[in-house]
Design a protein around this motif. Structure first.
Motif, PDB file in Angstrom:
ATOM      1  N   GLN A  16      85.033 101.229  26.943  1.00  0.00           N
ATOM      2  CA  GLN A  16      83.795 100.512  27.418  1.00  0.00           C
ATOM      3  C   GLN A  16      82.288  99.662  25.772  1.00  0.00           C
ATOM      4  O   GLN A  16      82.168  98.688  25.876  1.00  0.00           O
ATOM      5  CB  GLN A  16      83.097 100.417  28.685  1.00  0.00           C
ATOM      6  CG  GLN A  16      82.711 101.752  29.477  1.00  0.00           C
ATOM      7  CD  GLN A  16      81.905 100.902  30.225  1.00  0.00           C
ATOM      8  OE1 GLN A  16      81.528 100.143  30.340  1.00  0.00           O
ATOM      9  NE2 GLN A  16      80.733 102.367  30.815  1.00  0.00           N
ATOM     10  N   ILE A  17      82.237 100.999  25.137  1.00  0.00           N
ATOM     11  CA  ILE A  17      81.348 100.283  24.532  1.00  0.00           C
ATOM     12  C   ILE A  17      82.043 100.257  23.324  1.00  0.00           C
ATOM     13  O   ILE A  17      81.393  99.314  22.222  1.00  0.00           O
ATOM     14  CB  ILE A  17      80.748 102.440  24.051  1.00  0.00           C
ATOM     15  CG1 ILE A  17      79.587 102.332  25.356  1.00  0.00           C
ATOM     16  CG2 ILE A  17      79.779 101.724  22.900  1.00  0.00           C
ATOM     17  CD1 ILE A  17      78.805 103.826  24.946  1.00  0.00           C
ATOM     18  N   ASP A  43      91.585 106.078  18.770  1.00  0.00           N
ATOM     19  CA  ASP A  43      91.586 106.987  20.164  1.00  0.00           C
ATOM     20  C   ASP A  43      92.999 107.472  20.425  1.00  0.00           C
ATOM     21  O   ASP A  43      93.207 107.705  19.545  1.00  0.00           O
ATOM     22  CB  ASP A  43      91.209 105.004  21.587  1.00  0.00           C
ATOM     23  CG  ASP A  43      90.906 105.644  22.404  1.00  0.00           C
ATOM     24  OD1 ASP A  43      90.957 106.601  23.291  1.00  0.00           O
ATOM     25  OD2 ASP A  43      89.954 104.767  22.790  1.00  0.00           O
ATOM     26  N   GLY A  90      84.534 110.562  23.766  1.00  0.00           N
ATOM     27  CA  GLY A  90      84.262 111.613  24.273  1.00  0.00           C
ATOM     28  C   GLY A  90      84.841 110.758  25.954  1.00  0.00           C
ATOM     29  O   GLY A  90      85.487 109.720  26.347  1.00  0.00           O
ATOM     30  N   GLN A 113      86.602 116.694  14.936  1.00  0.00           N
ATOM     31  CA  GLN A 113      86.198 115.492  13.872  1.00  0.00           C
ATOM     32  C   GLN A 113      85.637 115.895  12.789  1.00  0.00           C
ATOM     33  O   GLN A 113      85.440 114.542  11.771  1.00  0.00           O
ATOM     34  CB  GLN A 113      86.398 114.588  15.488  1.00  0.00           C
ATOM     35  CG  GLN A 113      87.041 114.105  15.837  1.00  0.00           C
ATOM     36  CD  GLN A 113      86.931 113.067  17.099  1.00  0.00           C
ATOM     37  OE1 GLN A 113      85.806 112.659  16.706  1.00  0.00           O
ATOM     38  NE2 GLN A 113      88.165 112.222  17.322  1.00  0.00           N
ATOM     39  N   VAL A 130      77.278 108.622  18.995  1.00  0.00           N
ATOM     40  CA  VAL A 130      76.918 107.673  20.468  1.00  0.00           C
ATOM     41  C   VAL A 130      76.883 108.892  21.791  1.00  0.00           C
ATOM     42  O   VAL A 130      76.405 108.721  22.761  1.00  0.00           O
ATOM     43  CB  VAL A 130      77.333 106.478  20.688  1.00  0.00           C
ATOM     44  CG1 VAL A 130      76.972 105.833  21.665  1.00  0.00           C
ATOM     45  CG2 VAL A 130      77.055 105.466  19.559  1.00  0.00           C
ATOM     46  N   ASN A 132      78.326 111.612  24.303  1.00  0.00           N
ATOM     47  CA  ASN A 132      77.217 112.126  24.875  1.00  0.00           C
ATOM     48  C   ASN A 132      77.791 114.177  25.301  1.00  0.00           C
ATOM     49  O   ASN A 132      78.607 114.025  25.713  1.00  0.00           O
ATOM     50  CB  ASN A 132      76.648 111.832  25.920  1.00  0.00           C
ATOM     51  CG  ASN A 132      75.359 110.814  26.759  1.00  0.00           C
ATOM     52  OD1 ASN A 132      74.476 111.177  25.777  1.00  0.00           O
ATOM     53  ND2 ASN A 132      75.738 110.308  26.974  1.00  0.00           N
ATOM     54  N   HIS A 188      68.468 113.050  23.803  1.00  0.00           N
ATOM     55  CA  HIS A 188      68.455 111.588  25.124  1.00  0.00           C
ATOM     56  C   HIS A 188      69.648 112.422  26.477  1.00  0.00           C
ATOM     57  O   HIS A 188      70.476 112.146  26.487  1.00  0.00           O
ATOM     58  CB  HIS A 188      70.285 110.720  24.158  1.00  0.00           C
ATOM     59  CG  HIS A 188      70.593 109.757  25.097  1.00  0.00           C
ATOM     60  ND1 HIS A 188      69.969 109.200  24.636  1.00  0.00           N
ATOM     61  CD2 HIS A 188      72.143 109.812  25.634  1.00  0.00           C
ATOM     62  CE1 HIS A 188      70.950 108.151  25.920  1.00  0.00           C
ATOM     63  NE2 HIS A 188      71.843 108.539  26.280  1.00  0.00           N
TER      64      HIS A 188
HETATM   65  N1  LIG Z   1      73.583 107.399  23.366  1.00  0.00           N
HETATM   66  C1  LIG Z   1      73.528 106.627  24.135  1.00  0.00           C
HETATM   67  O1  LIG Z   1      72.808 106.189  24.448  1.00  0.00           O
HETATM   68  C2  LIG Z   1      74.628 106.317  24.817  1.00  0.00           C
HETATM   69  C3  LIG Z   1      74.707 105.117  25.700  1.00  0.00           C
HETATM   70  C4  LIG Z   1      75.935 105.269  27.017  1.00  0.00           C
HETATM   71  C5  LIG Z   1      76.490 105.875  26.870  1.00  0.00           C
HETATM   72  N2  LIG Z   1      77.177 106.435  25.777  1.00  0.00           N
HETATM   73  C6  LIG Z   1      78.181 108.012  25.455  1.00  0.00           C
HETATM   74  O2  LIG Z   1      79.271 107.299  24.831  1.00  0.00           O
HETATM   75  C7  LIG Z   1      80.168 107.687  25.092  1.00  0.00           C
HETATM   76  C8  LIG Z   1      81.233 106.641  25.533  1.00  0.00           C
HETATM   77  O3  LIG Z   1      80.844 105.769  26.357  1.00  0.00           O
HETATM   78  P1  LIG Z   1      81.872 104.838  27.503  1.00  0.00           P
HETATM   79  O4  LIG Z   1      81.054 103.787  28.015  1.00  0.00           O
HETATM   80  O5  LIG Z   1      82.824 104.074  25.689  1.00  0.00           O
HETATM   81  O6  LIG Z   1      83.002 105.308  27.678  1.00  0.00           O
HETATM   82  P2  LIG Z   1      84.947 105.134  27.954  1.00  0.00           P
HETATM   83  O7  LIG Z   1      85.569 106.107  29.277  1.00  0.00           O
HETATM   84  O8  LIG Z   1      85.152 103.754  28.591  1.00  0.00           O
HETATM   85  O9  LIG Z   1      85.394 105.277  26.755  1.00  0.00           O
HETATM   86  C9  LIG Z   1      85.794 106.293  26.082  1.00  0.00           C
HETATM   87  C10 LIG Z   1      86.680 106.701  24.928  1.00  0.00           C
HETATM   88  O10 LIG Z   1      86.826 107.632  23.649  1.00  0.00           O
HETATM   89  C11 LIG Z   1      88.268 107.752  23.953  1.00  0.00           C
HETATM   90  N3  LIG Z   1      88.153 109.419  23.441  1.00  0.00           N
HETATM   91  C12 LIG Z   1      88.286 110.330  24.080  1.00  0.00           C
HETATM   92  N4  LIG Z   1      88.089 111.891  23.684  1.00  0.00           N
HETATM   93  C13 LIG Z   1      88.830 111.162  21.912  1.00  0.00           C
HETATM   94  C14 LIG Z   1      88.725 111.705  20.445  1.00  0.00           C
HETATM   95  N5  LIG Z   1      89.486 112.651  21.453  1.00  0.00           N
HETATM   96  N6  LIG Z   1      89.284 110.630  20.020  1.00  0.00           N
HETATM   97  C15 LIG Z   1      88.893 109.416  20.187  1.00  0.00           C
HETATM   98  N7  LIG Z   1      88.297 108.785  20.888  1.00  0.00           N
HETATM   99  C16 LIG Z   1      88.486 109.605  22.170  1.00  0.00           C
HETATM  100  C17 LIG Z   1      88.685 107.470  24.937  1.00  0.00           C
HETATM  101  O11 LIG Z   1      90.570 107.183  25.361  1.00  0.00           O
HETATM  102  C18 LIG Z   1      88.285 105.795  26.008  1.00  0.00           C
HETATM  103  O12 LIG Z   1      88.715 105.061  25.029  1.00  0.00           O
HETATM  104  C19 LIG Z   1      80.092 108.620  26.438  1.00  0.00           C
HETATM  105  O13 LIG Z   1      79.394 110.282  26.047  1.00  0.00           O
HETATM  106  C20 LIG Z   1      79.156 107.866  26.626  1.00  0.00           C
HETATM  107  O14 LIG Z   1      78.101 108.655  27.872  1.00  0.00           O
HETATM  108  C21 LIG Z   1      75.922 107.118  24.820  1.00  0.00           C
END
Ligand SMILES: NC(=O)c1ccc[n+]([C@@H]2O[C@H](COP(=O)([O-])OP(=O)(O)OC[C@H]3O[C@@H](n4cnc5c(N)ncnc54)[C@H](O)[C@@H]3O)[C@@H](O)[C@H]2O)c1
Ligand SMILES: O=C(O)C[C@H](O)C(=O)O
Length: 328
Positions: A16-17, A43, A90, A113, A130, A132, A188
């Motif tokens: 989603q991000i 991905d 992640g 990675q 980004v 977590n 964070h």
């Molecule tokens: N630092 C911040 O301010 C902040 C803010 C929001 C979310 N986040 C974090 O960002 C991350 C992503 O959030 P999201 O809502 O997009 O999650 P999401 O589940 O919608 O998307 C994550 C994507 O990562 C992919 N993925 C998993 N393992 C992988 C790998 N080894 N290599 C490549 N891709 C891989 C998944 O298949 C998925 O498409 C989460 O860890 C979330 O907690 C951080």
């Protein structure tokens, strides 16, 4: 003369991000309206079809600055030649989970990675983590990619910084663009310390304008610390548009510079400034110029703040130990 395209890696691009972020990058929000880009989207295999769908939409949107798209589940192909790496891939936190709960799954991704980036990214590639636990993933990436300069590895706390600006603008009923120089210290996570002791609106101290220390030292801090959880509760999904937008802010200011007299918050490798233990990725106030960040020095830290800076540093030291135990 037109600039050469910059190659920008987004991992987790089918998530989603990623879905919010890649069009922002393709529109020039991250690197500027005169900077062509080639997007590298990574991905995992189960998300390959969705990733291809994102690629199709990027083609359909006909972004003038977008000069190419690499959509792949191959980490080497994804990392090859990239100038910027935005590491979003992640597992996100779900309702009721603390960031530590996603540690086991995510740090091992960052270890593997790290090697791919070290071997295949362009020299001087700038990295923003980004996913977590963002600070600790960035630390693991740094430690397992020893030839990438530590100044090039950062994590996202700009979202927390922007949240702090947003809360102050709502409280004072002023434009968010007029609120300056809040600071996010530390992790964070819910131990982060949003500090407005040096923040201003129109040159006046926020503390004087708000004139309510109880709110500033209590509810304000808690609201910013807990905002991620509040979004998860409301959306049943973690923040995405604000995370994507803040990631663009982070890289844009790093590359193009912070405005005169303004600092921002970035998770960077601690050099011991403000008595924060060296060797942690910790969020500090920074200014950026010529593609380099510099920690703002000499700010006064009162006793209340000191305790909060130390508490979040302690959590990061514990996360570091836990991360290594997950990897062994
Ligand atoms: N630092 C911040 O301010 C902040 C803010 C929001 C979310 N986040 C974090 O960002 C991350 C992503 O959030 P999201 O809502 O997009 O999650 P999401 O589940 O919608 O998307 C994550 C994507 O990562 C992919 N993925 C998993 N393992 C992988 C790998 N080894 N290599 C490549 N891709 C891989 C998944 O298949 C998925 O498409 C989460 O860890 C979330 O907690 C951080
Ligand atoms: O809080 C989370 O888990 C998601 C993200 O880090 C956020 O701050 O919105």
């Amino acid at each position: 003369m037109a600039k050469e395209p910059a190659r920008v890696l987004v991992t987790g691009a089918a998530g989603q991000i990623g879905y919010a972020l890649v069009p922002m990058i393709a529109r020039g929000v991250m690197l500027g309206l005169d900077q062509p880009v080639i997007l590298h989207m990574l991905d995992i295999p189960p998300a390959a079809e969705a990733l291809n769908g994102v690629k199709m939409e990027l083609v359909d949107a006909a972004f003038p600055l977008l000069k190419g798209v690499v959509a792949t589940t191959d980490v080497v192909e994804a990392c090859t030649g990239v100038n910027y790496a935005v590491m979003v891939g992640g597992f996100p936190r779900k309702e009721g989970m603390e960031r530590k709960d996603v540690m086991t799954k995510n740090v091992s991704i960052y270890k593997s990675q790290a090697s791919a980036l070290e071997k295949h990214a362009a020299a001087n590639c700038k990295v923003l983590v980004v996913a977590n636990p963002a600070n600790t993933n960035a630390l693991i990436l740094k430690e397992f990619a020893p030839s990438i300069p530590e100044k090039n590895i950062t994590c996202l706390t700009r979202l927390d910084h922007n949240r702090a600006l947003g809360q102050i603008s709502e409280r004072l009923n002023v434009q968010v663009s007029d609120v300056k120089n809040a600071i996010i210290w530390g992790n964070h996570s819910s131990t982060q310390y949003p500090d407005v002791n040096h923040a201003t609106v129109g040159g006046k101290p926020v503390r004087e304008l708000v004139a309510d220390d109880e709110w500033l030292n209590g509810e304000f801090i808690k609201t910013v610390q807990q905002r991620g959880a509040a979004i998860i509760k409301a959306r049943k999904l973690s923040s995405a548009l604000s995370a994507a937008s803040s990631a663009c802010d982070h890289i844009r200011d790093w590359v193009l510079g912070t405005p005169e007299g303004t600092w921002v918050s970035m998770g960077v490798y601690s050099d011991g400034s403000y008595n924060v233990p060296a060797g942690l990725i910790y969020s500090f106030p920074v200014t950026c110029a010529n593609g380099e960040w510099k920690i703002v020095q000499g700010l006064s830290i009162d006793e209340f703040s000191r305790k909060k800076l130390d508490l979040t540093a302690e959590e990061l030291s514990e996360e570091k130990t836990l991360a290594y135990s997950c990897l062994s």
